[in-house]
Motif scaffolding. Structure first.
Motif, PDB file in Angstrom:
ATOM      1  N   LEU A 114     -12.154  -9.999 -11.483  1.00 41.52           N
ATOM      2  CA  LEU A 114     -11.035  -9.522 -12.288  1.00 41.52           C
ATOM      3  C   LEU A 114     -10.067 -10.645 -12.645  1.00 41.52           C
ATOM      4  CD1 LEU A 114     -10.079  -6.166 -10.526  1.00 41.52           C
ATOM      5  CD2 LEU A 114     -11.163  -6.441 -12.744  1.00 41.52           C
ATOM      6  N   ASP A 115     -10.418 -11.890 -12.358  1.00 40.37           N
ATOM      7  CA  ASP A 115      -9.518 -13.017 -12.589  1.00 40.37           C
ATOM      8  C   ASP A 115      -9.105 -13.120 -14.053  1.00 40.37           C
ATOM      9  OD1 ASP A 115      -9.630 -13.685  -9.945  1.00 40.37           O
ATOM     10  OD2 ASP A 115     -11.140 -15.248 -10.211  1.00 40.37           O
ATOM     11  N   ASP A 116      -7.815 -13.361 -14.262  1.00 41.01           N
ATOM     12  CA  ASP A 116      -7.257 -13.602 -15.590  1.00 41.01           C
ATOM     13  C   ASP A 116      -7.526 -15.047 -15.961  1.00 41.01           C
ATOM     14  OD1 ASP A 116      -5.727 -13.909 -17.879  1.00 41.01           O
ATOM     15  OD2 ASP A 116      -3.811 -13.579 -16.879  1.00 41.01           O
ATOM     16  N   ARG A 117      -8.278 -15.258 -17.041  1.00 36.65           N
ATOM     17  CA  ARG A 117      -8.582 -16.618 -17.488  1.00 36.65           C
ATOM     18  C   ARG A 117      -7.621 -17.089 -18.576  1.00 36.65           C
ATOM     19  NH1 ARG A 117     -14.267 -16.406 -16.309  1.00 36.65           N
ATOM     20  NH2 ARG A 117     -14.284 -16.003 -14.083  1.00 36.65           N
ATOM     21  N   GLY A 118      -6.593 -16.293 -18.855  1.00 34.38           N
ATOM     22  CA  GLY A 118      -5.594 -16.671 -19.846  1.00 34.38           C
ATOM     23  C   GLY A 118      -4.563 -17.616 -19.255  1.00 34.38           C
ATOM     24  N   PRO A 119      -3.571 -17.998 -20.045  1.00 36.39           N
ATOM     25  CA  PRO A 119      -2.591 -18.991 -19.584  1.00 36.39           C
ATOM     26  C   PRO A 119      -1.695 -18.509 -18.437  1.00 36.39           C
ATOM     27  CG  PRO A 119      -1.953 -18.105 -21.715  1.00 36.39           C
ATOM     28  CD  PRO A 119      -3.331 -17.582 -21.418  1.00 36.39           C
ATOM     29  N   LEU A 120      -1.510 -17.208 -18.281  1.00 36.09           N
ATOM     30  CA  LEU A 120      -0.629 -16.705 -17.226  1.00 36.09           C
ATOM     31  C   LEU A 120      -1.299 -16.658 -15.852  1.00 36.09           C
ATOM     32  CD1 LEU A 120       1.094 -13.775 -19.133  1.00 36.09           C
ATOM     33  CD2 LEU A 120       2.012 -16.044 -18.661  1.00 36.09           C
ATOM     34  N   ARG A 121      -2.623 -16.557 -15.836  1.00 37.72           N
ATOM     35  CA  ARG A 121      -3.389 -16.495 -14.582  1.00 37.72           C
ATOM     36  C   ARG A 121      -2.919 -15.363 -13.669  1.00 37.72           C
ATOM     37  NH1 ARG A 121      -7.670 -19.125 -16.223  1.00 37.72           N
ATOM     38  NH2 ARG A 121      -7.402 -21.341 -16.493  1.00 37.72           N
ATOM     39  N   ASN A 122      -2.589 -14.215 -14.268  1.00 38.11           N
ATOM     40  CA  ASN A 122      -2.205 -13.049 -13.480  1.00 38.11           C
ATOM     41  C   ASN A 122      -3.406 -12.507 -12.722  1.00 38.11           C
ATOM     42  OD1 ASN A 122       0.463 -12.950 -14.278  1.00 38.11           O
ATOM     43  ND2 ASN A 122       0.022 -11.716 -16.077  1.00 38.11           N
ATOM     44  N   ARG A 123      -3.157 -11.864 -11.624  1.00 38.49           N
ATOM     45  CA  ARG A 123      -4.233 -11.218 -10.856  1.00 38.49           C
ATOM     46  C   ARG A 123      -4.114  -9.714 -11.047  1.00 38.49           C
ATOM     47  NH1 ARG A 123      -9.167 -10.866  -9.259  1.00 38.49           N
ATOM     48  NH2 ARG A 123      -9.466  -9.997  -7.204  1.00 38.49           N
ATOM     49  N   PRO A 124      -5.028  -9.119 -11.805  1.00 37.01           N
ATOM     50  CA  PRO A 124      -4.974  -7.673 -12.007  1.00 37.01           C
ATOM     51  C   PRO A 124      -5.181  -6.925 -10.688  1.00 37.01           C
ATOM     52  CG  PRO A 124      -6.463  -8.699 -13.567  1.00 37.01           C
ATOM     53  CD  PRO A 124      -6.119  -9.731 -12.547  1.00 37.01           C
ATOM     54  N   LEU A 125      -4.570  -5.777 -10.612  1.00 33.53           N
ATOM     55  CA  LEU A 125      -4.765  -4.866  -9.487  1.00 33.53           C
ATOM     56  C   LEU A 125      -5.664  -3.748  -9.953  1.00 33.53           C
ATOM     57  CD1 LEU A 125      -1.026  -4.603  -8.419  1.00 33.53           C
ATOM     58  CD2 LEU A 125      -2.773  -6.062  -7.392  1.00 33.53           C
ATOM     59  N   HIS A 126      -6.449  -3.197  -9.040  1.00 34.03           N
ATOM     60  CA  HIS A 126      -7.265  -2.054  -9.435  1.00 34.03           C
ATOM     61  C   HIS A 126      -7.164  -0.974  -8.378  1.00 34.03           C
ATOM     62  CE1 HIS A 126     -10.688  -2.504  -6.643  1.00 34.03           C
ATOM     63  NE2 HIS A 126     -10.398  -3.795  -6.712  1.00 34.03           N
ATOM     64  N   ASN A 127      -7.444   0.222  -8.809  1.00 36.34           N
ATOM     65  CA  ASN A 127      -7.416   1.371  -7.920  1.00 36.34           C
ATOM     66  C   ASN A 127      -8.638   2.220  -8.226  1.00 36.34           C
ATOM     67  OD1 ASN A 127      -5.961   3.187  -6.018  1.00 36.34           O
ATOM     68  ND2 ASN A 127      -6.063   4.557  -7.775  1.00 36.34           N
ATOM     69  N   GLY A 128      -9.222   2.787  -7.212  1.00 32.31           N
ATOM     70  CA  GLY A 128     -10.321   3.714  -7.404  1.00 32.31           C
ATOM     71  C   GLY A 128     -11.662   3.029  -7.492  1.00 32.31           C
ATOM     72  N   SER A 129     -12.562   3.698  -8.150  1.00 29.26           N
ATOM     73  CA  SER A 129     -13.964   3.294  -8.188  1.00 29.26           C
ATOM     74  C   SER A 129     -14.286   2.534  -9.469  1.00 29.26           C
ATOM     75  CB  SER A 129     -14.846   4.540  -8.079  1.00 29.26           C
ATOM     76  OG  SER A 129     -16.195   4.184  -8.129  1.00 29.26           O
ATOM     77  N   ILE A 130     -14.420   1.204  -9.343  1.00 33.53           N
ATOM     78  CA  ILE A 130     -14.849   0.385 -10.467  1.00 33.53           C
ATOM     79  C   ILE A 130     -16.039  -0.453 -10.032  1.00 33.53           C
ATOM     80  CG2 ILE A 130     -12.563   0.287 -11.541  1.00 33.53           C
ATOM     81  CD1 ILE A 130     -12.308  -2.552 -10.447  1.00 33.53           C
ATOM     82  N   THR A 131     -16.949  -0.700 -10.954  1.00 33.49           N
ATOM     83  CA  THR A 131     -18.107  -1.552 -10.685  1.00 33.49           C
ATOM     84  C   THR A 131     -18.308  -2.472 -11.884  1.00 33.49           C
ATOM     85  OG1 THR A 131     -19.605   0.156 -11.548  1.00 33.49           O
ATOM     86  CG2 THR A 131     -19.308   0.080  -9.172  1.00 33.49           C
ATOM     87  N   PHE A 132     -18.973  -3.584 -11.640  1.00 32.21           N
ATOM     88  CA  PHE A 132     -19.297  -4.524 -12.702  1.00 32.21           C
ATOM     89  C   PHE A 132     -20.725  -4.283 -13.158  1.00 32.21           C
ATOM     90  CE2 PHE A 132     -15.937  -6.509 -10.261  1.00 32.21           C
ATOM     91  CZ  PHE A 132     -15.092  -6.960 -11.260  1.00 32.21           C
ATOM     92  N   MET A 133     -20.965  -4.484 -14.442  1.00 32.06           N
ATOM     93  CA  MET A 133     -22.293  -4.287 -15.008  1.00 32.06           C
ATOM     94  C   MET A 133     -22.460  -5.211 -16.206  1.00 32.06           C
ATOM     95  SD  MET A 133     -21.552  -0.555 -16.755  1.00 32.06           S
ATOM     96  CE  MET A 133     -23.177  -0.384 -17.398  1.00 32.06           C
ATOM     97  N   SER A 134     -23.646  -5.266 -16.762  1.00 36.15           N
ATOM     98  CA  SER A 134     -23.887  -6.065 -17.958  1.00 36.15           C
ATOM     99  C   SER A 134     -23.196  -5.428 -19.145  1.00 36.15           C
ATOM    100  CB  SER A 134     -25.387  -6.167 -18.242  1.00 36.15           C
ATOM    101  OG  SER A 134     -26.012  -6.876 -17.206  1.00 36.15           O
ATOM    102  N   GLY A 135     -22.555  -6.277 -19.946  1.00 38.96           N
ATOM    103  CA  GLY A 135     -21.870  -5.787 -21.128  1.00 38.96           C
ATOM    104  C   GLY A 135     -22.564  -6.242 -22.389  1.00 38.96           C
ATOM    105  N   VAL A 136     -21.938  -6.012 -23.533  1.00 40.81           N
ATOM    106  CA  VAL A 136     -22.473  -6.476 -24.803  1.00 40.81           C
ATOM    107  C   VAL A 136     -22.590  -7.991 -24.781  1.00 40.81           C
ATOM    108  CG1 VAL A 136     -22.001  -6.625 -27.281  1.00 40.81           C
ATOM    109  CG2 VAL A 136     -21.564  -4.505 -26.060  1.00 40.81           C
TER     110      VAL A 136
END
Length: 95
Positions: free
Chosen positions: A10-32
């Motif tokens: 979930l790392d922010d690769r933009g200039p601010l380098r913020n760290r997003p927070l998440h809640n609940g059930s998320i998974t990573f998968m292949s995208g477009v």
């Protein structure tokens, strides 16, 4: 902010380098292109990005770009912008 979700991160690769927070059930998968984020429970799962201090400021432009692939329809916000981390204060549901 720039959240490509590459390397299952979930790392922010933009200039601010913020760290997003998440809640609940998320998974990573292949995208477009690269990786994507799958939100498994729409009622209780979300990704929150704080620290966008110029968002909502007069004469400061912004853009939000995302690809979505909904599996079912539900009355919920996809993008919700608020001046307070609770979602209260001035706010707008964009999508």
């Amino acid at each position: 902010a720039y959240l490509p979700f590459d390397n299952h991160s979930l790392d922010d690769r933009g200039p601010l380098r913020n760290r997003p927070l998440h809640n609940g059930s998320i998974t990573f998968m292949s995208g477009v292109r690269g990786c994507a984020l799958q939100i498994n429970n729409l009622l209780y799962s979300f990704v929150r990005l704080d620290g966008l201090v110029l968002l909502g400021t007069s004469n400061q432009s912004y853009s939000i770009t995302l690809w979505i692939r909904p599996y079912f329809q539900q009355n919920a916000s996809i993008v919700h912008v608020s001046s307070n981390i609770t979602g209260l204060g001035w706010c707008v549901s964009m999508l």
